[in-house]
Scaffold this active site. Structure first.
Site, PDB file in Angstrom:
ATOM      1  N   ASP A 107       0.865  -1.189   0.000  1.00  0.00           N
ATOM      2  CA  ASP A 107       0.000   0.000   0.000  1.00  0.00           C
ATOM      3  C   ASP A 107       0.898   1.235   0.000  1.00  0.00           C
ATOM      4  O   ASP A 107       2.089   1.155   0.307  1.00  0.00           O
ATOM      5  CB  ASP A 107      -0.940   0.001   1.210  1.00  0.00           C
ATOM      6  CG  ASP A 107      -2.224   0.790   0.944  1.00  0.00           C
ATOM      7  OD1 ASP A 107      -2.304   1.481  -0.093  1.00  0.00           O
ATOM      8  OD2 ASP A 107      -3.150   0.710   1.763  1.00  0.00           O
ATOM      9  N   ASP A 108       0.302   2.383  -0.366  1.00  0.00           N
ATOM     10  CA  ASP A 108       1.110   3.602  -0.412  1.00  0.00           C
ATOM     11  C   ASP A 108       1.482   4.069   0.994  1.00  0.00           C
ATOM     12  O   ASP A 108       2.595   4.511   1.225  1.00  0.00           O
ATOM     13  CB  ASP A 108       0.412   4.726  -1.213  1.00  0.00           C
ATOM     14  CG  ASP A 108      -1.032   4.968  -0.798  1.00  0.00           C
ATOM     15  OD1 ASP A 108      -1.534   4.280   0.136  1.00  0.00           O
ATOM     16  OD2 ASP A 108      -1.672   5.845  -1.407  1.00  0.00           O
ATOM     17  N   ASP A 111      -1.884   4.872   7.893  1.00  0.00           N
ATOM     18  CA  ASP A 111      -2.169   6.082   8.681  1.00  0.00           C
ATOM     19  C   ASP A 111      -2.678   5.661  10.058  1.00  0.00           C
ATOM     20  O   ASP A 111      -1.893   5.451  10.979  1.00  0.00           O
ATOM     21  CB  ASP A 111      -3.172   6.948   7.905  1.00  0.00           C
ATOM     22  CG  ASP A 111      -3.423   8.304   8.543  1.00  0.00           C
ATOM     23  OD1 ASP A 111      -3.438   8.395   9.778  1.00  0.00           O
ATOM     24  OD2 ASP A 111      -3.641   9.302   7.824  1.00  0.00           O
TER      25      ASP A 111
HETATM   26  O1  LIG Z   1      -4.315   3.511   7.803  1.00  0.00           O
HETATM   27  P1  LIG Z   1      -5.626   4.081   7.337  1.00  0.00           P
HETATM   28  O2  LIG Z   1      -6.153   5.154   8.244  1.00  0.00           O
HETATM   29  O3  LIG Z   1      -6.647   3.013   7.061  1.00  0.00           O
HETATM   30  O4  LIG Z   1      -5.342   4.868   5.982  1.00  0.00           O
HETATM   31  C1  LIG Z   1      -4.531   4.355   4.958  1.00  0.00           C
HETATM   32  C2  LIG Z   1      -5.331   4.063   3.713  1.00  0.00           C
HETATM   33  O5  LIG Z   1      -6.012   5.258   3.286  1.00  0.00           O
HETATM   34  C3  LIG Z   1      -5.737   5.504   1.921  1.00  0.00           C
HETATM   35  O6  LIG Z   1      -6.627   4.819   1.090  1.00  0.00           O
HETATM   36  P2  LIG Z   1      -8.097   5.369   0.745  1.00  0.00           P
HETATM   37  O7  LIG Z   1      -9.095   4.643   1.598  1.00  0.00           O
HETATM   38  O8  LIG Z   1      -8.094   6.851   0.836  1.00  0.00           O
HETATM   39  O9  LIG Z   1      -8.401   4.911  -0.724  1.00  0.00           O
HETATM   40  P3  LIG Z   1      -7.517   5.083  -2.040  1.00  0.00           P
HETATM   41  O10 LIG Z   1      -6.317   4.197  -1.857  1.00  0.00           O
HETATM   42  O11 LIG Z   1      -8.428   4.615  -3.112  1.00  0.00           O
HETATM   43  O12 LIG Z   1      -7.122   6.535  -2.166  1.00  0.00           O
HETATM   44  C4  LIG Z   1      -4.346   4.922   1.735  1.00  0.00           C
HETATM   45  O13 LIG Z   1      -4.124   4.601   0.359  1.00  0.00           O
HETATM   46  C5  LIG Z   1      -4.371   3.673   2.590  1.00  0.00           C
HETATM   47  O14 LIG Z   1      -4.905   2.562   1.890  1.00  0.00           O
HETATM   48  O1  HPA Z   2      -1.794  11.312   4.638  1.00  0.00           O
HETATM   49  C1  HPA Z   2      -2.554  10.813   3.773  1.00  0.00           C
HETATM   50  N1  HPA Z   2      -2.470  11.183   2.450  1.00  0.00           N
HETATM   51  C2  HPA Z   2      -3.268  10.675   1.492  1.00  0.00           C
HETATM   52  N2  HPA Z   2      -4.212   9.771   1.733  1.00  0.00           N
HETATM   53  C3  HPA Z   2      -4.367   9.356   3.007  1.00  0.00           C
HETATM   54  N3  HPA Z   2      -5.230   8.452   3.514  1.00  0.00           N
HETATM   55  C4  HPA Z   2      -5.008   8.401   4.830  1.00  0.00           C
HETATM   56  N4  HPA Z   2      -4.004   9.231   5.199  1.00  0.00           N
HETATM   57  C5  HPA Z   2      -3.563   9.845   4.059  1.00  0.00           C
HETATM   58 MG   LIG Z   3      -5.691   3.168  -0.096  1.00  0.00          MG
END
Ligand SMILES: O=P(O)(O)OC[C@H]1O[C@H](OP(=O)(O)OP(=O)(O)O)[C@H](O)[C@@H]1O
Ligand code: HPA
Ligand SMILES: [Mg+2]
Length: 173
Positions: A107-108, A111
Site C-alpha cells: 500500500d502507499d 495512517d
Molecule cells: O491507515 P488508514 O487510516 O486506514 O489509511 C490508509 C489508507 O487510506 C488511503 O486509502 P483510501 O481509503 O483513501 O483509498 P484510495 O487508496 O483509493 O485513495 C491509503 O491509500 C491507505 O490505503
Molecule cells: O496522509 C494521507 N495522504 C493521502 N491519503 C491518506 N489516507 C489516509 N491518510 C492519508
Molecule cells: Mg488506499
C-alpha cells in the site's frame, strides 16, 4: 476513529507533498529492503493507492502475478467506514497456502492502521509493506521506508498538479 467536523487533512498540521521522482525513488528503496525478505509468489495491491507502488515493486522484484484487494475508506480526506469492494482471488490465496505465506501486500501508506488491520486479517502470514507510515499504523507494517508524524498529510503525485505560487513577499509559505 472519533467523529469530527474537521477532515483528516484539516486536522493534520503539516503537508508533505511527494513528487513522482521522489515516489519512484522511495519505491525503489522499499524494494531494496523487500529483496532481502522474499522471494514472493505474488504481489497484492491495496487499491487504489497501492497500485502505483505495487507496479514498481513487482517490476523490480520480477514478480508477474499481481492481485488486488479493493477497499474504500477515505472520501478524499474524510475517513469513513471501511468497505471491502473486492477480496483476494482464490488462485492467489492458494499460492499463499490460504494464510498469505510468501505473498507481498503493498500500500502507499499506513495512517490509523484501519486498512492494514483489515487486510492482515485476510492474510495473516503475508508480508505487509508500505512506502510511508504514520506512528499509529506503523506496528501493523513489516517494511516501510519513511515515517512521518501523525499530524502530517501526505499528498501523492497522482493527486497533485502544477499550479502558480504567489511570491513569498505576498505571504506565500
Ligand atoms: O491507515 P488508514 O487510516 O486506514 O489509511 C490508509 C489508507 O487510506 C488511503 O486509502 P483510501 O481509503 O483513501 O483509498 P484510495 O487508496 O483509493 O485513495 C491509503 O491509500 C491507505 O490505503
Ligand atoms: O496522509 C494521507 N495522504 C493521502 N491519503 C491518506 N489516507 C489516509 N491518510 C492519508
Ligand atoms: Mg488506499
Amino acid at each position: 476513529m472519533v467523529p469530527s467536523d474537521l477532515s483528516a487533512q484539516e486536522r493534520a498540521g503539516r503537508a508533505f507533498p511527494v513528487s513522482w521522482d521522489q515516489f519512484h525513488r522511495d519505491c525503489r528503496a522499499l524494494t531494496w529492503r523487500l529483496n532481502e525478505v522474499g522471494p514472493f509468489a505474488a504481489v497484492i495491491a491495496i487499491t487504489r493507492g497501492g497500485l502505483v507502488p505495487a507496479a514498481i515493486v513487482a517490476r523490480e522484484l520480477g514478480v508477474r502475478v499481481i492481485d488486488t484487494v479493493c477497499i474504500a475508506s477515505y472520501d478524499h480526506d474524510r475517513q469513513g467506514e471501511l468497505q471491502v469492494l473486492k477480496g483476494v482471488s482464490e488462485a492467489t490465496k492458494a499460492l499463499g497456502g490460504g494464510t498469505g505465506r510468501g505473498l507481498l501486500i503493498v500500500d502507499d501508506l499506513v495512517d490509523t492502521g484501519a486498512t492494514a488491520r483489515l487486510v492482515r486479517e485476510m492474510l495473516p502470514d503475508a508480508h505487509f509493506a508500505t512506502v510511508y507510515a504514520k506512528p499509529k499504523g506503523r506496528p501493523l507494517v513489516d517494511t516501510f521506508i519513511t515515517e512521518v508524524s501523525q499530524d502530517t498529510w501526505i499528498f501523492f503525485p497522482w493527486d497533485l498538479a502544477l499550479t502558480f505560487q504567489p511570491p513569498m513577499k505576498d505571504g506565500a509559505a
